[in-house]
Write an enzyme that holds these catalytic residues in place. Sequence first.
Site, PDB file in Angstrom:
ATOM      1  N   ARG A  85       0.841  -1.204   0.000  1.00 39.65           N
ATOM      2  CA  ARG A  85       0.000   0.000   0.000  1.00 39.65           C
ATOM      3  C   ARG A  85       0.874   1.251   0.000  1.00 39.65           C
ATOM      4  O   ARG A  85       0.551   2.252  -0.647  1.00 39.65           O
ATOM      5  CB  ARG A  85      -0.905  -0.001   1.228  1.00 39.65           C
ATOM      6  CG  ARG A  85      -1.916  -1.162   1.254  1.00 39.65           C
ATOM      7  CD  ARG A  85      -2.643  -1.184   2.587  1.00 39.65           C
ATOM      8  NE  ARG A  85      -3.590  -2.284   2.715  1.00 39.65           N
ATOM      9  CZ  ARG A  85      -3.265  -3.509   3.120  1.00 39.65           C
ATOM     10  NH1 ARG A  85      -2.003  -3.816   3.421  1.00 39.65           N
ATOM     11  NH2 ARG A  85      -4.191  -4.440   3.225  1.00 39.65           N
ATOM     12  N   ALA A 115     -10.688   6.418   1.685  1.00 38.07           N
ATOM     13  CA  ALA A 115     -10.447   4.985   1.466  1.00 38.07           C
ATOM     14  C   ALA A 115      -9.151   4.745   0.695  1.00 38.07           C
ATOM     15  O   ALA A 115      -8.540   3.685   0.826  1.00 38.07           O
ATOM     16  CB  ALA A 115     -11.617   4.361   0.708  1.00 38.07           C
ATOM     17  N   ASP A 145      -9.559  -4.605   8.425  1.00 33.63           N
ATOM     18  CA  ASP A 145      -8.695  -5.581   9.099  1.00 33.63           C
ATOM     19  C   ASP A 145      -9.394  -6.136  10.341  1.00 33.63           C
ATOM     20  O   ASP A 145      -9.290  -7.324  10.658  1.00 33.63           O
ATOM     21  CB  ASP A 145      -7.373  -4.915   9.506  1.00 33.63           C
ATOM     22  CG  ASP A 145      -6.852  -4.013   8.405  1.00 33.63           C
ATOM     23  OD1 ASP A 145      -5.972  -4.415   7.659  1.00 33.63           O
ATOM     24  OD2 ASP A 145      -7.402  -2.896   8.266  1.00 33.63           O
ATOM     25  N   ARG A 148     -11.765  -8.665   9.231  1.00 31.72           N
ATOM     26  CA  ARG A 148     -11.052  -9.912   8.883  1.00 31.72           C
ATOM     27  C   ARG A 148     -10.644 -10.673  10.145  1.00 31.72           C
ATOM     28  O   ARG A 148     -10.760 -11.905  10.211  1.00 31.72           O
ATOM     29  CB  ARG A 148      -9.808  -9.562   8.046  1.00 31.72           C
ATOM     30  CG  ARG A 148     -10.162  -9.085   6.639  1.00 31.72           C
ATOM     31  CD  ARG A 148      -8.971  -8.480   5.911  1.00 31.72           C
ATOM     32  NE  ARG A 148      -9.322  -8.160   4.523  1.00 31.72           N
ATOM     33  CZ  ARG A 148      -8.701  -7.263   3.765  1.00 31.72           C
ATOM     34  NH1 ARG A 148      -7.683  -6.557   4.262  1.00 31.72           N
ATOM     35  NH2 ARG A 148      -9.073  -7.059   2.528  1.00 31.72           N
ATOM     36  N   HIS A 172      -3.319   0.599   8.609  1.00 33.39           N
ATOM     37  CA  HIS A 172      -4.011  -0.337   7.712  1.00 33.39           C
ATOM     38  C   HIS A 172      -2.930  -0.788   6.726  1.00 33.39           C
ATOM     39  O   HIS A 172      -2.740  -0.197   5.671  1.00 33.39           O
ATOM     40  CB  HIS A 172      -5.163   0.346   6.982  1.00 33.39           C
ATOM     41  CG  HIS A 172      -5.715  -0.488   5.848  1.00 33.39           C
ATOM     42  ND1 HIS A 172      -6.242  -1.741   6.037  1.00 33.39           N
ATOM     43  CD2 HIS A 172      -5.795  -0.257   4.513  1.00 33.39           C
ATOM     44  CE1 HIS A 172      -6.633  -2.241   4.874  1.00 33.39           C
ATOM     45  NE2 HIS A 172      -6.361  -1.364   3.925  1.00 33.39           N
TER      46      HIS A 172
HETATM   47  N1  LIG Z   1      -8.956   1.442   2.712  1.00 32.11           N
HETATM   48  C1  LIG Z   1      -9.097   0.170   2.349  1.00 32.11           C
HETATM   49  O1  LIG Z   1      -9.305  -0.717   3.190  1.00 32.11           O
HETATM   50  C2  LIG Z   1      -8.980  -0.180   0.907  1.00 32.11           C
HETATM   51  C3  LIG Z   1      -8.485   0.774   0.048  1.00 32.11           C
HETATM   52  N2  LIG Z   1      -8.354   0.499  -1.262  1.00 32.11           N
HETATM   53  C4  LIG Z   1      -7.799   1.587  -2.063  1.00 32.11           C
HETATM   54  O2  LIG Z   1      -8.860   2.299  -2.714  1.00 32.11           O
HETATM   55  C5  LIG Z   1      -8.344   2.949  -3.874  1.00 32.11           C
HETATM   56  C6  LIG Z   1      -9.245   2.645  -5.080  1.00 32.11           C
HETATM   57  O3  LIG Z   1      -9.148   1.272  -5.395  1.00 32.11           O
HETATM   58  P1  LIG Z   1     -10.013   0.663  -6.599  1.00 32.11           P
HETATM   59  O4  LIG Z   1     -11.376   1.224  -6.571  1.00 32.11           O
HETATM   60  O5  LIG Z   1      -9.812  -0.801  -6.570  1.00 32.11           O
HETATM   61  O6  LIG Z   1      -9.248   1.277  -7.861  1.00 32.11           O
HETATM   62  P2  LIG Z   1      -9.863   1.557  -9.292  1.00 32.11           P
HETATM   63  O7  LIG Z   1      -8.724   1.759 -10.201  1.00 32.11           O
HETATM   64  O8  LIG Z   1     -10.887   0.527  -9.614  1.00 32.11           O
HETATM   65  O9  LIG Z   1     -10.637   2.944  -9.094  1.00 32.11           O
HETATM   66  C7  LIG Z   1      -9.985   4.144  -8.868  1.00 32.11           C
HETATM   67  C8  LIG Z   1     -10.737   5.212  -9.632  1.00 32.11           C
HETATM   68  O10 LIG Z   1     -10.188   6.487  -9.305  1.00 32.11           O
HETATM   69  C9  LIG Z   1     -10.357   7.287 -10.459  1.00 32.11           C
HETATM   70  N3  LIG Z   1      -9.491   8.453 -10.369  1.00 32.11           N
HETATM   71  C10 LIG Z   1      -8.143   8.511 -10.431  1.00 32.11           C
HETATM   72  N4  LIG Z   1      -7.719   9.778 -10.272  1.00 32.11           N
HETATM   73  C11 LIG Z   1      -8.844  10.543 -10.111  1.00 32.11           C
HETATM   74  C12 LIG Z   1      -9.072  11.929  -9.908  1.00 32.11           C
HETATM   75  N5  LIG Z   1      -8.059  12.813  -9.856  1.00 32.11           N
HETATM   76  N6  LIG Z   1     -10.346  12.356  -9.784  1.00 32.11           N
HETATM   77  C13 LIG Z   1     -11.382  11.487  -9.872  1.00 32.11           C
HETATM   78  N7  LIG Z   1     -11.222  10.164 -10.054  1.00 32.11           N
HETATM   79  C14 LIG Z   1      -9.968   9.698 -10.172  1.00 32.11           C
HETATM   80  C15 LIG Z   1      -9.990   6.358 -11.615  1.00 32.11           C
HETATM   81  O11 LIG Z   1     -10.493   6.833 -12.845  1.00 32.11           O
HETATM   82  C16 LIG Z   1     -10.629   5.062 -11.159  1.00 32.11           C
HETATM   83  O12 LIG Z   1     -11.923   4.881 -11.709  1.00 32.11           O
HETATM   84  C17 LIG Z   1      -6.905   2.430  -4.031  1.00 32.11           C
HETATM   85  O13 LIG Z   1      -5.988   3.376  -3.525  1.00 32.11           O
HETATM   86  C18 LIG Z   1      -6.896   1.160  -3.203  1.00 32.11           C
HETATM   87  O14 LIG Z   1      -5.607   0.802  -2.758  1.00 32.11           O
HETATM   88  C19 LIG Z   1      -8.728  -0.691  -1.797  1.00 32.11           C
HETATM   89  C20 LIG Z   1      -9.253  -1.667  -0.979  1.00 32.11           C
HETATM   90  C21 LIG Z   1      -9.377  -1.505   0.445  1.00 32.11           C
HETATM   91  C1  LIG Z   2      -6.391  -3.293  -0.639  1.00 27.07           C
HETATM   92  C2  LIG Z   2      -6.538  -3.129   0.798  1.00 27.07           C
HETATM   93  O1  LIG Z   2      -6.090  -2.160   1.381  1.00 27.07           O
HETATM   94  C3  LIG Z   2      -7.166  -4.179   1.551  1.00 27.07           C
HETATM   95  O2  LIG Z   2      -7.938  -4.982   1.009  1.00 27.07           O
HETATM   96  O3  LIG Z   2      -6.895  -4.295   2.751  1.00 27.07           O
END
Ligand SMILES: NC(=O)C1=CN([C@@H]2O[C@H](COP(=O)(O)OP(=O)(O)OC[C@H]3O[C@@H](n4cnc5c(N)ncnc54)[C@H](O)[C@@H]3O)[C@@H](O)[C@H]2O)C=CC1
Ligand SMILES: CC(=O)C(=O)O
Length: 310
Positions: A85, A115, A145, A148, A172
């Site tokens: 991450r 997120a 977490d 999980r 995280h």
């Molecule tokens: N906090 C948590 O527990 C988790 C966090 N994540 C994180 O969430 C984030 C998103 O993951 P996903 O949805 O899987 O990725 P994704 O690639 O499917 O979606 C990200 C979206 O952000 C958009 N984007 C990028 N720059 C932008 C901007 N300046 N303005 C508007 N939209 C913009 C993209 O076009 C894309 O559609 C990642 O950083 C990932 O690591 C993922 C899973 C769990």
């Molecule tokens: C991708 C992420 O941060 C998670 O699934 O925990």
Amino acid sequence: MKVGIIGAGMVGSSAAYALAMLGIASEIVLVDNNADLAQAQAEDISHAVPFVSATVVRAGDYDDCAGAGVIIISAGVSQKPGETRLELLGRNAEVFRNVIGRILQAAPQALLLIASNPVDIMTDIATRLSGLPPQRVIGSGTILDTARFRSLLGRHLQISPQSVHAYVLGEHGDSEVLGWSNAMVGAVPLQSFAQQAGRPVTDEVRLKIDAGVRGAAYKIIKGKGATYYGIGAGLARIVKTIARDQRDVLSVSSVTKELAGVTDVAASVPRVIGAEGIVMDLVPDLDETERIALNASARMLKDLALSVPC
Ligand SMILES: NC(=O)C1=CN([C@@H]2O[C@H](COP(=O)(O)OP(=O)(O)OC[C@H]3O[C@@H](n4cnc5c(N)ncnc54)[C@H](O)[C@@H]3O)[C@@H](O)[C@H]2O)C=CC1
Ligand SMILES: CC(=O)C(=O)O
């Protein structure tokens, strides 16, 4: 409550879907750099709505988020298989420099719910860029977490994860700390319950559960490219406690005055959350090993956050 979601990829759309299924939001606005994607996600989710709720789901721009009570930020890059991450930091910090001002202009009264990863440092960056009080900038932190941890403990003990009261603390991410010493089942300390149930939590079981929690994202990303259902439900759960001023205790990230000897650091502990955001931090009783690990986790996060200019 109206909810804006910036970043309509896997995480943003899963949060929108979970919110619509739970009927928590009156209106959800999906905003993305890729307007076609936001439009397609909104249409797809809105076709699920008639089965369960009356939520209006639509795509829009920042201006369409006016009046939102919460803005979820899930924009940016996600991990490739094997990537940590923390390796996303530079790219996602740039995304936040681009989006935070626009969000504040459109919805100055909204709580920010972060997120994007690395979520603790992104929460710190969002707090600095927005100038909002830390209580109004909430990172999803270890909510996932913790889920999980409870899931694996529940499976081992053969009880519902909802009856397991245990939290993951700190980052995280790889340095997170599983709170074994204060885990409870119902009103009974974990070890006592495990003994009564004939399901002892041995060192071997602990190691297996620790690896399962710490390694979950890597395993899922290797298998299907991304994780999103878990965090989507977690984000909806946080919005629910805000929308209904429920004052639930959830493990989320926020810039914290002092955590395990580290000052002004964004990391997770259990916190009471209500309509105004974070109402109170709970300071868990930890054993010495956990306290040292939490100090190391918080110190690492603080050092890295300080290295990012806003
Ligand atoms: N906090 C948590 O527990 C988790 C966090 N994540 C994180 O969430 C984030 C998103 O993951 P996903 O949805 O899987 O990725 P994704 O690639 O499917 O979606 C990200 C979206 O952000 C958009 N984007 C990028 N720059 C932008 C901007 N300046 N303005 C508007 N939209 C913009 C993209 O076009 C894309 O559609 C990642 O950083 C990932 O690591 C993922 C899973 C769990
Ligand atoms: C991708 C992420 O941060 C998670 O699934 O925990």
